[in-house]
Design a protein around this motif. Structure first.
Motif, short mmCIF file in Angstrom:
data_model
loop_
_atom_site.label_atom_id
_atom_site.label_comp_id
_atom_site.label_asym_id
_atom_site.label_seq_id
_atom_site.Cartn_x
_atom_site.Cartn_y
_atom_site.Cartn_z
N UNK A 77 0.57 -1.07 -0.15
CA UNK A 77 -0.20 0.00 -0.16
C UNK A 77 0.69 1.23 -0.25
N UNK A 78 2.02 1.31 0.03
CA UNK A 78 3.39 2.37 -0.26
C UNK A 78 3.28 2.56 -1.06
N UNK A 79 3.46 1.60 -1.92
CA UNK A 79 3.77 1.90 -3.64
C UNK A 79 3.10 1.34 -3.99
N UNK A 93 0.83 5.71 -3.03
CA UNK A 93 0.64 5.74 -1.96
C UNK A 93 -0.43 5.95 -0.80
N UNK A 94 -1.18 5.10 -0.36
CA UNK A 94 -2.53 4.81 -0.27
C UNK A 94 -2.12 4.75 1.65
N UNK A 254 6.35 -2.78 -7.23
CA UNK A 254 7.74 -2.31 -6.28
C UNK A 254 7.42 -2.28 -4.64
N UNK A 255 8.79 -3.23 -4.39
CA UNK A 255 8.82 -3.12 -3.62
C UNK A 255 8.30 -4.84 -2.79
N UNK A 256 7.65 -5.58 -3.75
CA UNK A 256 7.06 -6.95 -3.57
C UNK A 256 8.03 -8.33 -4.67
N UNK A 257 8.26 -8.75 -3.77
CA UNK A 257 8.87 -10.75 -4.70
C UNK A 257 8.38 -10.65 -5.32
N UNK A 258 9.28 -10.80 -7.02
CA UNK A 258 8.48 -10.54 -8.16
C UNK A 258 8.97 -11.21 -8.59
N UNK A 259 9.87 -12.19 -7.79
CA UNK A 259 10.24 -13.97 -8.90
C UNK A 259 9.80 -14.80 -8.20
N UNK A 346 10.36 0.13 -0.08
CA UNK A 346 11.00 -0.41 -0.68
C UNK A 346 11.15 -1.49 0.30
N UNK A 347 11.24 -3.21 -0.51
CA UNK A 347 11.47 -4.17 0.40
C UNK A 347 12.08 -4.38 1.47
N UNK A 348 12.26 -5.11 1.95
CA UNK A 348 13.25 -5.39 3.28
C UNK A 348 14.76 -5.11 3.04
N UNK A 349 15.22 -5.25 3.82
CA UNK A 349 16.99 -5.55 3.33
C UNK A 349 17.52 -6.01 3.75
N UNK A 350 16.55 -7.62 5.39
CA UNK A 350 16.83 -8.54 6.15
C UNK A 350 16.68 -9.64 5.90
N UNK A 351 17.20 -10.43 5.89
CA UNK A 351 16.68 -11.98 5.57
C UNK A 351 17.43 -12.81 6.06
N UNK A 352 17.06 -13.72 7.07
CA UNK A 352 17.53 -14.68 7.62
C UNK A 352 17.63 -15.53 6.48
N UNK A 353 19.61 -15.69 6.47
CA UNK A 353 19.58 -17.50 5.49
C UNK A 353 20.75 -17.98 6.09
#
Ligand code: F6P
Length: 373
Positions: A77-79, A93-94, A254-259, A346-353
């Motif tokens: 909803x931000x983008x 941006x809603x 934008x800001x989503x996982x498109x893959x 934007x997308x989160x910049x952290x992931x716990x691999x």
């Protein structure tokens, strides 16, 4: 506190309903009304919600898969991607409208059940003054700042059962059986199910693999009279210097996982068949990993998450993620989950691999599971 709301967002995971139930029960026991937005952030934007009631719609849901209030995984909803009257794509941006909806109807806290994308929006809403509490959901187990997400244990159990079944057919036909599991860019499901299911190799996104090492393992087994092998490959695994296996690329916003990943198993089986001369088959486990009833472990974990979340709300602790650390329920700032400096929308910049010093890596290596390196 009188009125709180829940939303479930992103890909579903077993245990969502168990968390909802625990929040509702704890809320009701404290005289608080609980509501659920329909289909995640989409419901928040459309101001579409229902009252949740432990004697009505939230009854009998502990063991139910999916989510009784629906989910969406394409609503940032931000983008938000919209199309104007000329047919042109516009990003809007809603978020202010969402904040207003919450204010107008008197919601004092918003529980956001979701993975990194959901928690990113939750963090962004918290910066706009909304009292947010995140709860880490995903079968991938890749949310930062918690040791385990709910839904993960069930996915590992499903993959383990699949491995048990593949073992007997692999042995009967002297085949190499490749099981492709989910997890996006984190190899938790592959690693843990490989240990639980006695696989011979586990190929993770975190360790780009050398095909020769996998062949070596299969040949070592052959030399010991084992004419079959079972291999777990994560959908995000790739060969050294190789590419990710992408099934399709979306354009949902934008800001989503498109893959959308897919094909790693097929690719590997093809290579192994050619090099080893053994016949190889692939099973893509897919959505059975996240559908259906949660394991007993996930039911308990989800209940703990829900109770802790409601307790934090009553204590006035907001803008946090409920986190499970060293066997205890605690909480961490949403900034620590998604990255303090990550831009709004934007997308989160952290992931716990999987870190290379995780004890599971050592366990796998010590019992001879080949990790492709
Ligand atoms: O994040 C959960 C997950 O199931 C991943 O393991 C998988 O890569 C992805 O979602 C699939 O997404 P979708 O539901 O959009 O196909």
């Amino acid at each position: 506190m009188k009125k709180v709301a829940i939303l479930t967002n992103g890909g579903d995971a077993p245990g969502l309903n168990a968390v909802i139930r625990a929040i509702v029960k704890t809320a009701e026991n404290n005289g608080i009304e609980c509501y659920g937005f329909i289909e995640g952030y989409k419901g928040l934007l459309n101001n579409d919600y229902v009252r949740l009631d432990s004697a009505g719609n939230a009854s009998g849901i502990l063991n139910r898969g999916g989510t009784i209030i629906g989910s969406s995984n394409n609503t940032n909803v931000f983008n938000l991607k919209t199309v104007n009257e000329n047919g042109e794509v516009e990003y809007k941006d809603f978020s202010d409208k969402c904040v207003q909806n919450l204010k107008d109807d008197g919601f004092e806290c918003l529980f956001t059940l979701g993975g990194d994308g959901t928690q990113k929006s939750s963090r962004d809403f918290s910066r706009k003054g909304v009292n947010c509490i995140g709860i880490p959901k995903t079968i991938d187990n890749d949310v930062a700042a918690t040791d385990i997400t709910f839904g993960y244990n069930t996915a590992v159990s499903v993959a383990t059962e699949a491995l048990d079944r593949l073992h007997t057919t692999a042995e009967a036909h002297h085949r190499v059986m490749v099981l492709e599991v989910m997890g996006r860019y984190a190899g938790w499901i592959a690693l843990e199910s490989a240990i639980a299911g006695g696989a011979d190799c586990a190929l993770l996104p975190e360790i780009p693999y050398d095909i020769n090492k996998v062949v070596e393992k299969i040949n070592q087994r052959k030399a010991r009279g084992k004419n079959f092998s079972v291999i777990v490959v994560s959908e995000g695994a790739r060969e050294k210097d190789g590419e990710l296996s992408v099934k399709r690329t979306l354009d949902e916003g934008k800001g989503l996982d498109n893959v959308r990943l897919g094909g790693a198993g097929e690719k590997l089986a093809g290579q192994l068949e050619e090099i080893t001369g053994l016949s190889a088959r692939t099973t893509v486990l897919g959505y059975v990993q996240r559908g259906g009833t949660p394991s007993a472990y996930d039911r308990v974990l989800s209940t703990k998450y829900g109770v802790k979340a409601m307790e934090l709300a009553m204590e006035g602790i907001f803008n946090v993620l409920v986190s499970y650390k060293h066997g205890e329920m605690t909480y961490v700032s949403l900034d620590d989950v998604v990255g303090k400096d990550t831009a709004v929308g934007a997308a989160s910049s952290k992931n716990r691999t999987v870190p290379m010093d995780d004890p599971l890596i050592d366990t796998a290596r010590r019992i001879g599971i080949c990790l492709g390196d």
